[in-house]
Scaffold this active site. Structure first.
Site, PDB file in Angstrom:
ATOM      1  CD  GLU A  73      -3.027  -0.663  -0.114  1.00  0.00           C
ATOM      2  OE1 GLU A  73      -3.330  -0.154  -1.220  1.00  0.00           O
ATOM      3  OE2 GLU A  73      -3.313  -1.802   0.221  1.00  0.00           O
ATOM      4  CG  ASP A 114       0.974   2.794  -6.370  1.00  0.00           C
ATOM      5  OD1 ASP A 114       0.950   3.625  -5.361  1.00  0.00           O
ATOM      6  OD2 ASP A 114      -0.170   2.892  -7.231  1.00  0.00           O
ATOM      7  CG  LEU A 117     -13.399  -2.639  -3.610  1.00  0.00           C
ATOM      8  CD1 LEU A 117     -14.561  -3.445  -3.399  1.00  0.00           C
ATOM      9  CD2 LEU A 117     -12.331  -3.319  -2.811  1.00  0.00           C
ATOM     10  CB  SER A 118      -9.522   0.625  -8.091  1.00  0.00           C
ATOM     11  OG  SER A 118      -8.563   1.546  -8.665  1.00  0.00           O
ATOM     12  CB  SER A 174     -11.531   6.427 -10.171  1.00  0.00           C
ATOM     13  OG  SER A 174     -10.345   5.758  -9.571  1.00  0.00           O
ATOM     14  CG  ASP A 189      -5.613   1.658  -8.036  1.00  0.00           C
ATOM     15  OD1 ASP A 189      -5.220   0.795  -7.169  1.00  0.00           O
ATOM     16  OD2 ASP A 189      -6.290   2.597  -7.537  1.00  0.00           O
ATOM     17  CE1 TYR A 217      -3.352   7.076  -2.667  1.00  0.00           C
ATOM     18  CE2 TYR A 217      -2.596   8.986  -3.994  1.00  0.00           C
ATOM     19  CZ  TYR A 217      -2.666   7.494  -3.624  1.00  0.00           C
ATOM     20  OH  TYR A 217      -1.883   6.589  -4.774  1.00  0.00           O
TER      21      TYR A 217
END
Length: 382
Positions: free
Chosen positions: A37, A40, A128-129, A131, A175, A224
């Site tokens: 997490e 990336d 859960l992405s 987008s 994602d 974020y």
């Protein structure tokens, strides 16, 4: 991949809005991350998988105007290439569609006029992405309408740019890449620097359980982007390109590094190591080791990266207690709410689900959402 009911819904909506049938239908799944997490965008390693929920886009070439209808919002958007396509305001669904189409226009991979109908079944605000699923599905549909065969990795890169530049979220590539490139029954170990993807089979006896905390979160409105800035500052302090290149020993010996920056960097450095260890454990079918790594990951997100919330911590504790040593649980996604992921023996799903319903009360007062799934395939035409 989206459920069949969603596919049928988008066909029906397209016929109602535009008349007739679409030229093609594209889909792209949402994702859940087993471990890795906030690594990336630090050029590190992640271990996600696609889920059996996604976004479906029915598309047809038409005229010289782009008309998009989002069934989930009962809302329409119209624009042309001749216009300057600006963002539609924070959190607006149109940003993701406009951004994705703008990326493809740059590469001459989009027809001038088209009709799109969109529907999805990825829970929004759940981590859960939804987008990325939307971006990748729109990108595949539009490129395919133009007769272009787009490489899945390029599709993911364009989707990431769209989210960065149009939606205002400084997300990494994970994602979008797993939505574009996932393989059924496999998690995907991604090197976010090289973009190398290595499929990792999930043990046949294992189940993935996704549990929504009942706390919705928005990446743009949360901390974020702040966490990303903190990581970049820590990397600059060590004189490395990204925290992927830092070592834990450096963190301990850097006396002039502020405590907050040290905490953020420590999470990323240790999380990268945990992710590589987890891939080894997955390959060996070692559920006990994987469970320990997931527990350590959650503790690091809670204590060093400070992105969990009390409801998430409570839910993880319940899951870890009920699963025992043959699996584990952790928060998944950007943080500040959303979902918890658990990996456990398939025969334990019913008992663990019952314990969650008995012992956990979501803060939003709604029934707890629990979804058991297996890894799904990535984006494709239907």
């Amino acid at each position: 991949m989206a459920e069949q009911a969603t596919i049928e819904r988008v066909k029906r909506v397209f016929a109602q809005r535009f008349g007739g049938a679409p030229d093609l239908i594209a889909q792209a799944p949402g994702r859940v991350n087993l471990i890795g997490e906030h690594t990336d965008y630090n050029d590190g390693f992640v271990l996600p998988l696609a889920i059996d929920r996604g976004t479906v886009v029915a598309a047809r070439r038409a005229g010289s105007e782009i008309v998009v209808y989002a069934a989930d919002f009962a809302a329409e958007d119209r624009f042309t290439f001749a216009e300057r396509v600006d963002d539609a305001g924070p959190g607006d669904w149109r940003n993701y569609v406009r951004g994705m189409i703008a990326m493809l226009v740059e590469l001459e991979m989009a027809p001038q006029g088209m009709e799109l109908a969109i529907a999805g079944d990825v829970p929004q605000g759940a981590g859960l992405s939804s987008s990325a699923s939307l971006e990748v599905a729109v990108g595949l549909a539009v490129a395919s309408l133009a007769g272009a065969e787009i490489d899945p990795t390029l599709l993911a890169q364009l989707a990431q740019r769209a989210e960065n530049e149009f939606a205002g979220c400084a997300c990494g590539i994970m994602d979008q890449l797993v939505s574009a490139r996932a393989e059924p029954e496999q998690a995907l170990l991604i090197d976010c620097r090289s973009l190398e993807c290595r499929p990792m089979p999930l043990p046949e006896h294992a189940a993935v359980l996704i549990v929504h905390s009942g706390v919705e979160r928005g990446l743009v409105d949360s901390a974020y982007n702040e966490r990303r800035r903190q990581c970049e500052e820590a990397a600059g302090h060590f004189g490395v390109l990204a925290l992927r290149d830092a070592e834990e020993a450096q963190l301990a010996s850097a006396e002039d590094l502020g405590e907050l920056a040290r905490m953020r960097a420590r999470h990323v450095v240790t999380e990268n190591a945990r992710t590589l260890d987890a891939a080894e454990a997955l390959a060996a079918g070692d559920m006990a080791r994987l469970g320990r790594l997931m527990a350590d990951s959650h503790a690091s997100m809670r204590d060093d990266f400070e992105i969990t919330v009390p409801a998430i911590d409570e839910l993880v504790a319940i899951l870890q207690r009920e699963i025992g040593t043959e699996g584990g649980a952790r928060m998944t996604g950007g943080g500040f709410g959303g979902c918890v992921i658990a990996l456990l023996p398939a025969e334990r799903v019913a008992a663990v689900t019952a314990a969650i319903r008995r012992d956990y009360r979501p803060p939003n007062g709604k029934p707890v959402m629990i979804h058991a799934c297996r890894p799904a395939a990535g984006a494709g035409l239907l």
